[in-house]
Design an enzyme around this catalytic site. Structure first.
Site, PDB file in Angstrom:
ATOM      1  N   ASP A   1      17.859   2.077  -9.871  1.00 54.13           N
ATOM      2  CA  ASP A   1      17.942   1.015  -9.058  1.00 54.13           C
ATOM      3  C   ASP A   1      16.805   0.076  -9.180  1.00 54.13           C
ATOM      4  OD1 ASP A   1      18.920  -0.250  -6.718  1.00 54.13           O
ATOM      5  OD2 ASP A   1      17.910   0.887  -5.343  1.00 54.13           O
TER       6      ASP A   1
ATOM      7  N   GLU B   1      16.132  -5.003 -11.825  1.00 52.71           N
ATOM      8  CA  GLU B   1      16.391  -6.545 -12.430  1.00 52.71           C
ATOM      9  C   GLU B   1      15.376  -7.093 -13.150  1.00 52.71           C
ATOM     10  OE1 GLU B   1      16.834  -5.173  -9.055  1.00 52.71           O
ATOM     11  OE2 GLU B   1      18.932  -5.099  -9.496  1.00 52.71           O
TER      12      GLU B   1
ATOM     13  N   ASP C   1      23.888  -4.025  -2.784  1.00 52.33           N
ATOM     14  CA  ASP C   1      23.848  -3.834  -1.556  1.00 52.33           C
ATOM     15  C   ASP C   1      24.900  -4.645  -0.780  1.00 52.33           C
ATOM     16  OD1 ASP C   1      21.858  -2.363  -1.978  1.00 52.33           O
ATOM     17  OD2 ASP C   1      20.309  -3.638  -1.326  1.00 52.33           O
TER      18      ASP C   1
END
Ligand code: NOJ
Length: 932
Positions: A523, A526, A599
């Protein structure tokens, strides 16, 4: 007490951090992220009118190494200085240096265009970044050796591209055209046909120049100055364009962002960002970036891919944008802008939609074949608190007769967010916990994020620091940013040595407390940096070899995913297929595992947007994707949750997940009726696992996605081109979501050229028509296409691994000629033995009242064998005129009865379909079955 003491500094940091987050939450949506206007390269490029730039012309065209090479010579005109970005002025000779161009052709209808600066006349030592490791290593084997260039009049050079297609290099102004060969020479794709090609070359900085850029409180030192590239690309014969994920858009096709009749919006942004509570309908960049666009229309399907990991912005231009008096029809123009890098672009000629997908897959790879358990249902929550909680949730599934395969642990399972460790108070016996799940055939997934807690007593941080493995900031120090654990640093995943080091961390020895049934979730890759510009790493941070983060940004998460996936591969000695879920993605991520759409929120709009999002991800190669079922933020109303399960059960990646602030969501917490509905949705998925697994095999071999837009299978049916509410699973199953509260009916378009059987009641519907259907709470509309055969397994166990030896059901939906076909792929569900031929691949053909099973596994795929004793226990026939009483099975010549039976898995489902019970043929064998 001891525990409290140990945890209190963390708790404090976390509290401060929560306050910090809360203060940002409202601001983030408004202006935490840059608009195009606030991004000088984008603003500059977007401000130009077609054909207003000094053009480039082509010189010195020759064949070298079987490819076309040439120079691009700029016209000698000074560029304008703009108020917003004085640094864009060309005070030196940058605009007079020529660029190097190369065009190469690859088998199957692929043209590659590379444009870079000429190193022999470079004024600085900096070289532009070319992203390695994304193109398939064996791509060069597909290259065609060009041996002849043809003059195309005096002003162009043309060359062979594929049968029926040729490439053209126009000389002045420079232009690339892909066109159909032959007299008409109809164009398919073109680049720079609107004269918007621009390439800001690197240059030496003048004493009085300031290249810095500021955004909010952040300063980007931009040591190498402006270096952006932009150009126009036209898709001829196209009605719509698709792809370039990841965006949250409710339409399937990419809506125009500029031009007549369009409320000018932002361009589609490709810049991997951790966007808190992303909007459900926006061209803003979110977690992933795949710069691959494909077009489709009645006359043509084609594709374009720009291999470049810097920030990219793409406009889709409405007809008439260039000339309102003569709006183009049957062509879609687009405008591509990137902050840095080179032009390394691929044109895919099609001509059919699946051809384009195969062509793209031959450049960036296909979906990694998942383990079978990963295709089943996953139960996640931030966070399952402790071992007791895990045990209770696990038991809850058994008590309520709901299968699931994977239980997930989020960041709080680790000791102070130090990944690879366990909070030993909450999880004192991690191996035992995993083994208990494994005993039921279940698996566990833990989260491992890229931010490493800067804690000198943490072995991972110590090692990474000593070895110099962290990304550096602009001053050369280890970059220090803020994320879940507080002050954190990030391993430089561009460096292969660091990726190897990272991969070792997943060995059972190094990852203490892990077992072979544990898999991984990546997770925040980025990468997310809470105190960084736009919640990410500053663009002037430095990677291996002096590469700036700006040049690599969109591929950081890709490399992280790659390194983690290789870690699991090593852990299993190359024999166990990795499962790694990643949030950030780039082109090629499909080779490393699954992804999800981040999300989302527990509202109907996010339910709706999940479908076009997953479809566009699939078109861009990412077959194994899904959205958080139930919505991550907020508490879904019961009916929304049920509808989400009913839809999510068809996503390629099927996982429920929720934020820690939400109420508990396990499927049995919402009353018996809702539990029954969610159970049924999950059962539907489990029964379809053989079909899904067969489709994953197809995706792994061909690149054709598991979940498909209708037009992929019905390319000439215009009604399907922009349908983002329905989708196909494979080519045989059509699903239409229910996206509104209390919806009583749905208008469902069924594509033309086929009839469709309602999978609830077996009723047949015509294709080419929108049907207004009554909707009940029991299910969402789903149909089997006439002419297909779907394999199922209809016995329910605790997990998919316990269904391995269960018998199959074949559902045959006959077309007007009373014929149908389908496939079934089976292997051990875990290893790579299939690469040596250890699999079963059958085709079932029904024709002339006879069903035949034939072996379609090629004989040259290897000697390893896979065997199974599984049988077919039931065959359901839809569309067979009644009257059939018996079937005869060969070999053996034994007779079996045909009776009416239920079609669905619901208890007390009415008998509506002709059913052959217990033909008891082995699924691995050749056999036939004649209807009498
Ligand atoms: C952000 C992810 O998107 C979400 O799924 C996860 O629960 C949190 N990070 C905490 O790890």
């Amino acid at each position: 007490m001891g525990r409290l003491n140990r945890r209190s500094p963390d708790a404090l940091i976390f509290l401060i951090f929560l306050v910090f987050l809360a203060s940002l939450t409202s601001a983030w949506k408004k202006d935490e992220f840059r608009s195009c206007r606030q991004t000088p390269f984008c603003k500059r490029a977007r401000g130009r009118a077609p054909n207003s730039l000094p053009s480039f012309s082509v010189a010195d065209v020759s064949l070298s190494d079987g490819a076309v090479s040439a120079r691009l010579v700029p016209a000698p005109t000074l560029r304008q200085v703009t108020d917003d970005d004085p640094s864009a002025a060309d005070g030196d000779d940058a605009s007079s240096r020529s660029l190097l161009l190369r065009l190469s052709v690859y088998r199957g209808g692929i043209l590659r265009l590379e444009i870079d600066e000429d190193p022999s006349s470079a004024p600085t030592t900096k070289r532009r970044f070319r992203l390695p490791d994304v193109l398939l290593p064996n791509l060069d084997d597909l290259r065609l050796w060009l041996s002849r260039l043809s003059p195309d009049g005096a002003s162009a050079t043309s060359f062979y591209l594929a049968d029926g297609f040729e490439g053209v290099l126009r000389h002045d102004p420079f232009q690339i055209v892909v066109r159909r060969a032959g007299s008409g020479g109809e164009p398919v794709l073109s680049l720079n046909s609107h004269g918007l090609f621009d390439f800001e070359q690197l240059r030496a900085k003048k004493d009085d120049e300031n290249w810095e850029e500021n955004f909010r409180s952040h300063t980007d030192s931009r040591p190498h100055g402006p270096q952006s590239i932009s150009f126009d690309v036209s898709f001829h014969g196209a009605d719509f364009v698709y792809g370039i994920p990841e965006h949250a858009s409710t339409s399937l096709s990419l809506r125009p962002t500029r031009g007549p009749g369009v409320d000018e919006s932002e361009p589609y942004r490709l810049f991997n960002l951790d966007v808190f509570e992303y909007l459900h309908d926006s061209p803003f960049g979110i977690y992933g970036s795949i710069p691959f666009m494909l077009s489709h229309g009645t006359r043509s399907t084609s594709g374009f891919f720009w291999l470049n990991a810097a920030e990219m912005q793409i406009d889709v231009l409405a007809p008439g944008w260039d000339d309102p008096a003569a709006p183009n029809a049957g062509r879609v123009d687009t405008f591509w802008m990137s902050e840095a890098g080179v032009v390394d672009a691929f044109f895919f000629v099609g001509p059919g939609p699946k051809d384009v997908l195969r062509q793209y897959a031959s450049v960036t790879g296909t979906q990694a074949m998942p383990q079978e358990f990963a295709v089943a249902y996953h139960q996640c929550r931030w966070n399952y608190r402790d071992e007791e909680d895990v045990a209770a949730v696990d038991a809850g599934f058994d008590e309520h007769d709901i299968p699931y395969d994977v239980l997930w642990l989020d960041i709080d399972h680790a000791d102070g967010k130090r990944y690879f460790t366990w909070d030993r108070v909450l999880f004192p016996h991690p191996e035992e916990m995993q083994n208990k799940l494994a005993a039921k055939g279940r698996h566990m997934v833990t989260i491992v994020d890229p931010h490493i807690k800067r804690d000198d007593s943490f072995y991972l941080h110590k090692e990474a620091t000593e070895k110099g493995y962290y990304v550096k900031d602009a001053s050369g120090k280890d970059f220090d940013g803020w994320c879940w654990p507080g002050s954190s640093s990030y391993p430089d995943m561009l460096n292969p040595e660091i990726r190897e080091w990272w991969a070792e961390k997943f060995s059972l020895k190094e990852y203490v407390g892990s077992t072979p049934s544990l898999y991984i979730w990546n997770d925040m890759n980025e990468p997310s940096v809470f105190n960084g510009p736009e919640v990410t790493m500053p663009r002037d941070a430095i990677h291996m070899g002096g590469v700036e983060h700006r040049e690599l940004h969109n591929a950081y998460g890709y490399y992280f995913h790659m390194a983690t996936s290789n870690g699991l591969l090593k852990r299993g000695n190359g024999k166990d297929r990795p499962f790694v879920l990643s949030r950030a993605i780039f082109a090629g991520s499909q080779r490393y595992g699954a992804i999800w759409t981040g999300d989302n929120s527990a509202d109907w709009d996010h339910l709706r947007v999940s479908v076009p999002m997953i479809l566009n991800l699939g078109l861009a190669g990412m077959s194994f994707s899904g959205a958080d079922v139930g919505g991550f933020f907020g508490n879904p109303e019961n009916d929304l949750l049920v509808r989400w399960y009913q839809l999510g059960a068809y996503y390629p990646f099927f996982r429920a997940h929720a934020h820690h602030d939400t109420k508990r969501r396990e499927p049995w917490l919402f009353g018996e009726q809702n539990t029954a509905l969610m159970r049924e949705a999950i059962h539907t998925r489990y029964s379809l696992l053989p079909y899904y697994y067969t489709l994953f095999r197809e995706a792994a071999v061909t690149g054709i996605p598991v979940m498909r837009p209708l037009w992929l299978e019905f390319p000439s049916d215009k009604e399907t081109y922009d349908n983002g509410e329905a989708f196909l699973v494979g080519s045989s199953l059509l699903v239409h979501g229910i996206y509104e509260k209390d919806q009583k009916s749905a208008s469902v378009y069924l594509p033309s050229g086929a009839s469709w059987f309602n999978l609830r009641n077996g009723v047949k519907f015509d294709g080419g028509v929108s049907h207004k259907l009554a909707v009940s709470e029991d299910s969402i509309p789903s149909f089997q296409r006439a002419g297909t055969i779907i394999p199922r397994k209809d016995r329910f166990r605790r997990s998919s691994t316990q269904m391995v030896n269960d018998p199959y059901t074949l559902v045959i939906a006959l077309n007007g000629s009373l014929a149908a076909e389908g496939e079934l792929y089976i292997d051990d569900g875990k290893s790579y033995d299939f690469e040596q031929g250890a699999y079963i691949h059958r085709r079932f053909i029904f024709a002339d009242r006879k069903l035949t099973s034939i072996d379609i596994r090629p004989s040259n795929v290897g000697d390893k064998k896979f065997s199974t004793d599984c049988t077919v226990e039931r065959i359901i026939l839809l569309g067979l005129p009644s009257g059939a009483k018996k079937a005869v099975v060969e070999p053996g010549n034994h007779e079996t009865n045909i009776e009416l039976g239920p079609l669905t898995l619901r208890r007390a489902s009415p008998p509506v379909a002709l059913t052959i019970r217990k033909p008891n043929v082995r699924v691995a064998d050749d056999w036939s079955l004649r209807i009498l």
